[in-house]
Design an enzyme around this catalytic site. Structure first.
Site, PDB file in Angstrom:
ATOM      1  N   LEU B 207       0.820  -1.213   0.000  1.00  0.00           N
ATOM      2  CA  LEU B 207       0.000   0.000   0.000  1.00  0.00           C
ATOM      3  C   LEU B 207       0.854   1.264   0.000  1.00  0.00           C
ATOM      4  CD1 LEU B 207      -2.981   0.568  -0.121  1.00  0.00           C
ATOM      5  CD2 LEU B 207      -2.979   0.863   2.369  1.00  0.00           C
ATOM      6  N   CYS B 208       2.000   1.212   0.715  1.00  0.00           N
ATOM      7  CA  CYS B 208       2.823   2.427   0.795  1.00  0.00           C
ATOM      8  C   CYS B 208       3.398   2.776  -0.582  1.00  0.00           C
ATOM      9  CB  CYS B 208       3.914   2.274   1.844  1.00  0.00           C
ATOM     10  SG  CYS B 208       5.086   0.972   1.469  1.00  0.00           S
ATOM     11  N   THR B 209       3.696   1.751  -1.388  1.00  0.00           N
ATOM     12  CA  THR B 209       4.183   2.022  -2.743  1.00  0.00           C
ATOM     13  C   THR B 209       3.106   2.735  -3.553  1.00  0.00           C
ATOM     14  OG1 THR B 209       5.674   0.133  -2.749  1.00  0.00           O
ATOM     15  CG2 THR B 209       4.945   0.929  -4.897  1.00  0.00           C
TER      16      THR B 209
END
Lengths: 558, 429
Positions: B207-209
């Site tokens: 998700l952070c990507t």
């Protein structure tokens, strides 16, 4: 909806659906495999089919669905009762009408964009009486041809450079043969490819980018954004400086190398904090010692090929580019191929990753320009035309240099045995070995001899063994067929192998029937090979595939 | 029934003559062909790329009565391979059009369409069929049908499967130029749950990507789908089949890409990512479906050696086929005689329920299990909950007689109850 579209006025790259593109929506699932270029190639292709039984009809059905330009069906028979039991392109109302006409009409229903025509004539007759009939086609599919007719058609097509695919379903077995003198593939699209990252031999700009990482590693935030390729280049350079070797070789050295990467991890109170890019670097450390930018053995063979060594005025763009690649490799000290330019996704900051991607792409473009110049040089020296050696083609060759493939299919054996006619190229070895094996391969190999033997039986009796009605397998026909098969083997110099009687009995049981499912398997394999030949993508079968549905076993004879 | 003389002559050779490579107990004769045509019932699950081919192949293999179930309607992108459909059929029920077209072509055939979800049909529906042939494209649907087939299976007291209760499944699947055909005989060959590892997990981006450091066109598309859509359309679920939704997604993904300088967001890619499109063509589907249909014919007639038990095909580099004999998982929660478990006699029923939901194989199938021995409930959810609740704090030795007990586990999420072979045993130190 209107506002959503108005919201992206600057998206000049958005495809505005022209009518031509819109009509391609139906081909979307195929174009995800072979792309717009592949689809273009199919839409240019004109295909001829011989024999409109289920094997041929199924092959053509798949090509019509895929969107070829046009097809022609050649068949001399009229629809009989057995066509209603094995051919989906024929229905009950068609009894007595020409099979070519009925099958053509059904196939045209599948795709209104495809043109179709038919010729009511016996294929064997046409091959011998009017060989120039085939010249206008981009590909010929011969279905259910007996061995002698297949060999005759192969000679006709081979002379004109027309690709030929043969499909034959016989009872529960069948074979597919690809007959092309030479077929060169740039986009072979293997399942797994590993990108060439030049980790131990970075060009100056890449080395510089890796060197700049040193400062960044001090800053916790910046460090987490460094793509692993740069970490590995930096680590490999340090290794080379301290060990006097370009990369670790022993397993202890490799463990050391990985330990060095692990030590980059930040520690909080002595406990290392896992960082994704460093974890990726450790997981990809093997790329440091297993990566290679040198030509693959397959490519080296192409460099040494007569077609590359001696370019002629008529040389194809493929061989001109292979010769240019060979020059390129010889001209750089590292013996490296042009850079492909693709990099895998790496956990990194967006800008750090994109900058690295640009670096690889720029180098790939510079290499491709050099190859393009060399291609023009070698073509000029050979008096060959460079008009077909387009920039796009050269770039595609450079991108796929490690995956270029050439297949050359041997001419068909006149008696239909799945062996090479040239003894010096392995001749009958593959068949001999298969016949001598202990498992299901032996019966499959036996069937591959029995089908041509059945053709020889047909020549004498005008029917296949076991083809008369009855609930018993006729023993006399079994022993006759067995003798013919053993004779075929002896004539080809294959002696001392056992032909299992069970296989002969089983083959006679089938009576030469063209069962729908077997026909669909064989015809559809043939159509997949046709798509590979027409699009120039993926690697076609280089010879004969013999498939037995009895044990779901295949044998390749190339 | 109008059968012109000689129509099935090829098939008759196979069905009426003795053979050297046949299934155990093959009895050739004209009765076999009559059985195929008049009595045998086959269900085709899915009327898509494989389903269309299966209907044709089964019809021309002599099967006279076929049912087909599919809840989908025809889309323009189906027409490159689903040969029973025409441009004018777009929007109509796949099952209904496929059934009608097949019957039009093959005289004397009955195809019964079911425009429905597989989950809408009960076990009594599936029980009618001799063989169930799957032309599906998702693991979830395959596992549902697997649970259905395994629910019919019972075991003899000696632990061998009761062969009369084996409901055969034949399964096909394709992706690009590759595909597989397999035969599943619950209790005899591995079921889907025995070999779940054959289905690799889908790649998911962190998700952070997606939220912070996009690097590829796919990251930008996922951002539009996972983050932007729910933020801007709280009340509307995204539907990839609605053109306006797809254009919105494409435009947002393009904006995201432009912001970061990422190239390569196209409408085709956007559709591919958000719909998880699997490339599919006619030839591969036809190869796999014909293999499945032929194996179905072999299962029913024994007229040739059956596939044991998995065939893979790849046309990527030449033609490559491989037949593999996969093995059963003896502790499979779905097809075994019972998952072996051990618990001390002093274990409470509540703790046993906890062990079940944490079990590595059972846990993924259970959320709120009920337990019984035979027809006697130990703990049941629903109307008997109050009545059986006191059992939760009782020890197993008070509830059952050991040392070996066959427990029946049920759960709302299950197609059919599972079995556990519980051994009451003092824990070893």
């Amino acid at each position: 909806m209107a506002s959503a579209e108005a919201g992206s006025p600057s998206s000049s790259g958005a495809p505005t659906c022209s009518p031509a593109r819109e009509s391609r929506v139906r081909y979307d699932r195929g174009m995800r495999i072979w792309g717009a270029e592949g689809q273009d190639a199919l839409e240019r292709a004109s295909v001829c089919l011989l024999h409109a039984g289920p094997t041929g009809a199924e092959a053509l059905k798949n090509l019509v669905l895929g969107g070829i330009r046009s097809f022609t069906v050649v068949d001399g028979e009229r629809v009989g009762p057995q066509d209603l039991g094995n051919n989906f392109m024929i229905d009950q109302d068609a009894l007595g009408r020409p099979r070519a006409e009925v099958v053509t009409a059904s196939l045209k229903e599948l795709n209104e964009a495809v043109g179709g025509s038919y010729v009511v004539d016996e294929p064997a007759q046409l091959i011998s009486s009017n060989p120039s009939f085939f010249h206008e086609y981009d590909l010929v599919i011969g279905a259910q041809l007996r061995c002698s007719d297949a060999a005759a058609l192969d000679a006709v097509c081979r002379e004109r450079g027309i690709p030929l695919i043969l499909g034959r379903a016989y009872g529960l077995v069948g074979l597919v043969q690809v007959c092309v003198a030479e077929h060169c593939v740039v986009e072979s699209k293997p399942d797994n490819t590993i990108e060439d990252l030049r980790l131990t031999e970075p060009w100056p700009e890449l080395a510089e980018a890796a060197a700049q990482v040193d400062a960044g590693l001090l800053d916790d935030h910046v460090r987490g954004h460094v793509p692993y390729a740069l970490l590995l280049i930096r680590a490999a350079a340090a290794w080379a400086a301290t060990h006097g070797a370009p990369f670790p070789r022993t397993s202890a050295e490799k463990a050391d190398f990985k330990e060095g990467l692990r030590s980059l991890q930040r520690c909080i109170e002595g406990v290392p904090v896992e960082e994704e890019n460093i974890t990726e670097a450790i997981a990809n450390a093997h790329r440091v010692w297993s990566g290679s930018s040198a030509p693959t053995p397959e490519l080296v063979r192409l460099f040494q090929d007569e077609a590359c060594q001696h370019l002629r005025a008529g040389s194809s763009p493929f061989w001109i580019c292979v010769a240019a690649l060979s020059r390129f490799v010889a001209s750089n000290a590292a013996g490296a191929l042009p850079l492909e330019g693709n990099i895998p996704d790496m956990h990194a900051g967006s800008q750090e990753f994109l900058a690295l991607q640009r670096l690889y792409r720029a180098k790939a473009e510079a290499d491709a320009q050099e190859v393009e110049g060399l291609a023009h040089d070698v073509a000029g020296a050979a008096g060959a035309s460079v008009s077909r050696v387009t920039s796009a083609y050269v770039r595609s060759v450079c991108k796929n240099a490690r995956r270029l493939r050439v297949i050359r299919c041997p001419a068909l054996h006149p008696d239909g045995l799945p062996v090479r006619t040239e003894p010096e190229k392995g001749g009958t070895d593959a068949l001999r070995q298969a016949l001598a094996s202990e498992d299901a391969t032996a019966s499959t190999a036996a069937f591959s001899v029995l089908v041509p033997a059945a053709d020889r039986y047909y020549r004498t009796h005008q029917r296949f063994p076991g083809s008369l009605h009855g609930s018993e397998v006729p023993e006399g026909e079994v022993s006759q067929l067995h003798a013919i098969a053993q004779g075929l083997l002896a004539e080809s110099g294959i002696s001392g192998v056992h032909l299992p009687e069970d296989a002969t009995t089983e083959l006679v049981r089938w009576g030469g029937a063209e069962l729908h499912c077997v026909a669909a398997i064989i015809g559809s394999i043939a159509s997949q090979e046709a798509i590979k030949l027409l699009t120039g993508q993926f690697v076609p079968l280089a010879g004969t595939l013999f498939y037995s549905t009895v044990h779901a076993t295949s044998l390749l004879f190339a | 029934m109008n059968h012109p003389e000689g129509r099935w002559s090829g098939l008759d050779n196979l069905l009426t003559r003795p053979g050297r490579f046949v299934g155990p107990g093959f009895e050739p004769g004209p009765e076999l062909r009559d059985f195929l045509h008049d009595d045998c019932r086959i269900l085709v699950v899915g009327a898509g790329g494989l389903g269309c081919e299966l209907l044709k192949d089964l019809a021309l293999s002599g099967f006279g009565s076929i049912d087909v179930i599919d809840m989908d309607t025809i889309d323009i992108t189906n027409l490159n391979r689903q040969f029973l459909f025409r441009t004018a059929d777009v929007g109509r029920s796949k099952a209904e059009v496929a059934a009608a077209r097949t019957m039009q072509r093959v005289a004397g055939l009955t195809v019964t369409p079911h425009h429905a979800m597989i989950q809408d049909k009960g076990l009594d529906f599936y029980a009618q069929f001799h063989v169930i042939v799957l032309g599906l494209d998702s693991l979830e649907a395959r596992r549902h049908m697997n649970a259905v087939a395994c629910s019919f299976l019972s075991y003899n007291p000696d632990g061998t499967p009761d062969l009369a209760t084996v409901k055969p499944l034949v399964d096909g699947g394709t992706e690009g130029l590759r595909g597989h055909a397999r035969v599943l005989l619950p209790g005899v060959t591995p079921c889907f749950d025995c070999t779940l590892w054959l289905f690799p997990p889908q790649t998911k981006f962190p998700l952070c990507t997606i939220a912070e450091t996009p690097r590829s066109p796919a990251h930008c598309i996922e951002y539009a789908k996972i983050i932007l859509w729910p933020r801007e359309h709280q009340d509307t679920a995204f539907d990839p089949d609605i053109e306006a939704h797809m254009h919105w997604m494409f435009a947002r993904a393009q904006e995201r890409a432009k912001e970061f300088g990422i190239q390569g967001v196209t409408l085709q890619l956007t559709q591919g990512v958000v719909k998880n499109i699997i490339p599919a063509i006619a030839s591969t589907n036809a190869i796999v479906a014909a293999s499945c249909a032929l194996e179905t014919l072999k299962l029913v007639t024994l007229a040739s050696t059956g596939l044991d038990n998995y065939l893979m095909y790849s046309g990527v580099d030449g033609v490559y086929t491989l037949t593999t004999q996969y093995e059963r998982d003896p502790a499979c929660p779905v097809c075994s005689a019972g998952v072996p478990m051990t618990a001390p006699p002093t274990c409470t029923l509540r703790d046993l329920l906890g062990l079940l939901t944490l079990h590595p194989a059972l846990g993924r199938l259970l959320r709120e299990p009920s337990l019984s021995v035979g027809s006697v409930p130990l703990y049941a959810r629903g109307v008997f909950e109050e009545e059986t609740r006191p059992n939760l704090d009782r020890q197993l030795r008070e509830l059952v007689t050991g040392p070996l007990v066959e427990l029946t586990v049920n759960d709302k999420g299950l197609v059919a109850p599972l079995k556990v072979q519980l051994r009451l045993q003092v824990a070893e130190e």
